[in-house]
Design a protein around this motif. Sequence first.
Motif, PDB file in Angstrom:
ATOM      1  N   VAL A  74      74.800  23.213  43.424  1.00  0.00           N
ATOM      2  CA  VAL A  74      75.252  23.944  44.602  1.00  0.00           C
ATOM      3  C   VAL A  74      74.093  24.816  45.092  1.00  0.00           C
ATOM      4  O   VAL A  74      73.395  25.442  44.301  1.00  0.00           O
ATOM      5  CB  VAL A  74      76.521  24.798  44.324  1.00  0.00           C
ATOM      6  N   ALA A  75      73.870  24.800  46.401  1.00  0.00           N
ATOM      7  CA  ALA A  75      72.866  25.644  47.036  1.00  0.00           C
ATOM      8  C   ALA A  75      73.613  26.660  47.891  1.00  0.00           C
ATOM      9  O   ALA A  75      74.507  26.287  48.650  1.00  0.00           O
ATOM     10  CB  ALA A  75      71.929  24.803  47.894  1.00  0.00           C
ATOM     11  N   PHE A  76      73.231  27.910  47.769  1.00  0.00           N
ATOM     12  CA  PHE A  76      73.933  28.946  48.525  1.00  0.00           C
ATOM     13  C   PHE A  76      72.984  30.090  48.882  1.00  0.00           C
ATOM     14  O   PHE A  76      71.871  30.185  48.363  1.00  0.00           O
ATOM     15  CB  PHE A  76      75.137  29.476  47.744  1.00  0.00           C
ATOM     16  N   SER A  77      73.460  30.936  49.772  1.00  0.00           N
ATOM     17  CA  SER A  77      72.708  32.138  50.148  1.00  0.00           C
ATOM     18  C   SER A  77      73.619  33.342  50.047  1.00  0.00           C
ATOM     19  O   SER A  77      74.841  33.220  50.126  1.00  0.00           O
ATOM     20  CB  SER A  77      72.143  32.015  51.565  1.00  0.00           C
ATOM     21  N   ARG A  78      72.993  34.503  49.859  1.00  0.00           N
ATOM     22  CA  ARG A  78      73.709  35.777  49.880  1.00  0.00           C
ATOM     23  C   ARG A  78      72.858  36.769  50.636  1.00  0.00           C
ATOM     24  O   ARG A  78      71.662  36.858  50.421  1.00  0.00           O
ATOM     25  CB  ARG A  78      73.968  36.309  48.473  1.00  0.00           C
ATOM     26  N   THR A  79      73.487  37.519  51.515  1.00  0.00           N
ATOM     27  CA  THR A  79      72.790  38.522  52.307  1.00  0.00           C
ATOM     28  C   THR A  79      73.299  39.893  51.914  1.00  0.00           C
ATOM     29  O   THR A  79      74.497  40.080  51.711  1.00  0.00           O
ATOM     30  CB  THR A  79      73.026  38.279  53.813  1.00  0.00           C
ATOM     31  N   GLY A  80      72.358  40.841  51.795  1.00  0.00           N
ATOM     32  CA  GLY A  80      72.780  42.179  51.444  1.00  0.00           C
ATOM     33  C   GLY A  80      71.634  43.151  51.327  1.00  0.00           C
ATOM     34  O   GLY A  80      70.483  42.832  51.639  1.00  0.00           O
ATOM     35  N   ASP A  81      71.974  44.336  50.856  1.00  0.00           N
ATOM     36  CA  ASP A  81      71.017  45.410  50.659  1.00  0.00           C
ATOM     37  C   ASP A  81      70.799  45.572  49.158  1.00  0.00           C
ATOM     38  O   ASP A  81      71.657  46.103  48.460  1.00  0.00           O
ATOM     39  CB  ASP A  81      71.569  46.700  51.263  1.00  0.00           C
ATOM     40  N   ALA A  90      78.901  34.820  49.025  1.00  0.00           N
ATOM     41  CA  ALA A  90      77.976  33.684  49.057  1.00  0.00           C
ATOM     42  C   ALA A  90      78.391  32.702  50.147  1.00  0.00           C
ATOM     43  O   ALA A  90      79.584  32.492  50.397  1.00  0.00           O
ATOM     44  CB  ALA A  90      77.958  32.988  47.709  1.00  0.00           C
ATOM     45  N   VAL A  91      77.381  32.106  50.788  1.00  0.00           N
ATOM     46  CA  VAL A  91      77.603  31.072  51.791  1.00  0.00           C
ATOM     47  C   VAL A  91      77.044  29.771  51.220  1.00  0.00           C
ATOM     48  O   VAL A  91      75.840  29.686  50.942  1.00  0.00           O
ATOM     49  CB  VAL A  91      76.897  31.416  53.124  1.00  0.00           C
ATOM     50  N   VAL A  92      77.909  28.783  51.012  1.00  0.00           N
ATOM     51  CA  VAL A  92      77.469  27.507  50.452  1.00  0.00           C
ATOM     52  C   VAL A  92      76.712  26.735  51.528  1.00  0.00           C
ATOM     53  O   VAL A  92      77.211  26.528  52.630  1.00  0.00           O
ATOM     54  CB  VAL A  92      78.663  26.677  49.920  1.00  0.00           C
ATOM     55  N   ILE A  93      75.495  26.327  51.178  1.00  0.00           N
ATOM     56  CA  ILE A  93      74.652  25.561  52.094  1.00  0.00           C
ATOM     57  C   ILE A  93      74.907  24.075  51.901  1.00  0.00           C
ATOM     58  O   ILE A  93      75.107  23.346  52.865  1.00  0.00           O
ATOM     59  CB  ILE A  93      73.167  25.906  51.861  1.00  0.00           C
ATOM     60  N   THR A  94      74.898  23.636  50.645  1.00  0.00           N
ATOM     61  CA  THR A  94      75.214  22.251  50.329  1.00  0.00           C
ATOM     62  C   THR A  94      75.632  22.157  48.870  1.00  0.00           C
ATOM     63  O   THR A  94      75.322  23.052  48.073  1.00  0.00           O
ATOM     64  CB  THR A  94      74.018  21.306  50.618  1.00  0.00           C
ATOM     65  N   PHE A  96      76.514  19.094  45.590  1.00  0.00           N
ATOM     66  CA  PHE A  96      76.545  17.717  45.124  1.00  0.00           C
ATOM     67  C   PHE A  96      77.324  17.695  43.826  1.00  0.00           C
ATOM     68  O   PHE A  96      77.089  18.513  42.936  1.00  0.00           O
ATOM     69  CB  PHE A  96      75.126  17.193  44.870  1.00  0.00           C
ATOM     70  N   GLY A  97      78.262  16.764  43.720  1.00  0.00           N
ATOM     71  CA  GLY A  97      79.050  16.640  42.504  1.00  0.00           C
ATOM     72  C   GLY A  97      80.169  17.656  42.436  1.00  0.00           C
ATOM     73  O   GLY A  97      80.425  18.420  43.360  1.00  0.00           O
ATOM     74  N   GLU A  98      80.825  17.646  41.290  1.00  0.00           N
ATOM     75  CA  GLU A  98      81.975  18.510  41.032  1.00  0.00           C
ATOM     76  C   GLU A  98      81.489  19.902  40.630  1.00  0.00           C
ATOM     77  O   GLU A  98      80.549  20.043  39.857  1.00  0.00           O
ATOM     78  CB  GLU A  98      82.784  17.890  39.887  1.00  0.00           C
ATOM     79  N   LEU A  99      82.126  20.920  41.175  1.00  0.00           N
ATOM     80  CA  LEU A  99      81.781  22.295  40.813  1.00  0.00           C
ATOM     81  C   LEU A  99      82.848  22.858  39.868  1.00  0.00           C
ATOM     82  O   LEU A  99      84.009  22.467  39.931  1.00  0.00           O
ATOM     83  CB  LEU A  99      81.690  23.180  42.050  1.00  0.00           C
ATOM     84  N   PRO A 100      82.448  23.782  38.994  1.00  0.00           N
ATOM     85  CA  PRO A 100      83.435  24.411  38.111  1.00  0.00           C
ATOM     86  C   PRO A 100      84.524  25.113  38.921  1.00  0.00           C
ATOM     87  O   PRO A 100      84.266  25.681  39.972  1.00  0.00           O
ATOM     88  CB  PRO A 100      82.610  25.452  37.329  1.00  0.00           C
ATOM     89  N   ALA A 101      85.750  25.082  38.419  1.00  0.00           N
ATOM     90  CA  ALA A 101      86.894  25.650  39.124  1.00  0.00           C
ATOM     91  C   ALA A 101      86.689  27.130  39.447  1.00  0.00           C
ATOM     92  O   ALA A 101      87.024  27.582  40.540  1.00  0.00           O
ATOM     93  CB  ALA A 101      88.166  25.465  38.307  1.00  0.00           C
ATOM     94  N   GLU A 102      86.097  27.895  38.506  1.00  0.00           N
ATOM     95  CA  GLU A 102      85.908  29.329  38.761  1.00  0.00           C
ATOM     96  C   GLU A 102      84.916  29.581  39.889  1.00  0.00           C
ATOM     97  O   GLU A 102      85.019  30.553  40.617  1.00  0.00           O
ATOM     98  CB  GLU A 102      85.487  30.086  37.494  1.00  0.00           C
ATOM     99  N   LEU A 103      83.986  28.668  40.083  1.00  0.00           N
ATOM    100  CA  LEU A 103      83.052  28.797  41.202  1.00  0.00           C
ATOM    101  C   LEU A 103      83.738  28.459  42.527  1.00  0.00           C
ATOM    102  O   LEU A 103      83.500  29.095  43.529  1.00  0.00           O
ATOM    103  CB  LEU A 103      81.833  27.878  40.983  1.00  0.00           C
ATOM    104  N   LEU A 104      84.626  27.489  42.500  1.00  0.00           N
ATOM    105  CA  LEU A 104      85.385  27.142  43.704  1.00  0.00           C
ATOM    106  C   LEU A 104      86.272  28.297  44.143  1.00  0.00           C
ATOM    107  O   LEU A 104      86.444  28.533  45.329  1.00  0.00           O
ATOM    108  CB  LEU A 104      86.218  25.879  43.458  1.00  0.00           C
ATOM    109  N   ASP A 105      86.829  29.033  43.164  1.00  0.00           N
ATOM    110  CA  ASP A 105      87.666  30.195  43.496  1.00  0.00           C
ATOM    111  C   ASP A 105      86.864  31.258  44.247  1.00  0.00           C
ATOM    112  O   ASP A 105      87.390  31.935  45.120  1.00  0.00           O
ATOM    113  CB  ASP A 105      88.252  30.808  42.228  1.00  0.00           C
ATOM    114  N   LEU A 106      85.585  31.418  43.918  1.00  0.00           N
ATOM    115  CA  LEU A 106      84.750  32.421  44.558  1.00  0.00           C
ATOM    116  C   LEU A 106      84.411  32.061  45.993  1.00  0.00           C
ATOM    117  O   LEU A 106      84.134  32.922  46.815  1.00  0.00           O
ATOM    118  CB  LEU A 106      83.451  32.621  43.762  1.00  0.00           C
ATOM    119  N   THR A 107      84.381  30.766  46.312  1.00  0.00           N
ATOM    120  CA  THR A 107      84.029  30.335  47.654  1.00  0.00           C
ATOM    121  C   THR A 107      85.242  30.157  48.563  1.00  0.00           C
ATOM    122  O   THR A 107      85.096  29.885  49.724  1.00  0.00           O
ATOM    123  CB  THR A 107      83.242  29.007  47.609  1.00  0.00           C
ATOM    124  N   ALA A 108      86.438  30.295  48.008  1.00  0.00           N
ATOM    125  CA  ALA A 108      87.654  30.101  48.807  1.00  0.00           C
ATOM    126  C   ALA A 108      87.932  31.271  49.712  1.00  0.00           C
ATOM    127  O   ALA A 108      87.477  32.329  49.578  1.00  0.00           O
ATOM    128  CB  ALA A 108      88.845  29.855  47.889  1.00  0.00           C
TER     129      ALA A 108
END
Length: 108
Positions: A74-81, A90-94, A96-108
């Motif tokens: 997973v490729a992502f970006s985060r903006t902040g101070d 986090a903003v998912v950029i792209t 590939f493949g299956e991501l862990p469920a706990e990571l999917l919860d963070l992007t929902a």
Amino acid sequence: MKTTDFGVDSDSFLRLYAERKENMRSVMVTCYVVQSFERGKKGMLIPDLPKQARDEAHCKLLAERLASQKASVVAFSRTGDPDAGDWDDAVVITQFGELPAELLDLTA
């Protein structure tokens, strides 16, 4: 009238401090990260060390290269101070493949 150790009355000091604080601008930065995962013996996804990218294009390129070698990426970006520790989600950029469920919860 109460004065500070600097010989300035406390009301003036507080006003000057508030003005200075308003004039100080937070430095917002965007961090680009590629996180890859290996598949463990029992099928669980195990995170590798994250890789930092220079920009969004570099982030995509790293993710694409790792995708053929890793179980998921997973490729992502985060903006902040960074000084304040204040970060946007986090903003998912792209990905590939299956991501862990706990990571999917963070992007929902």
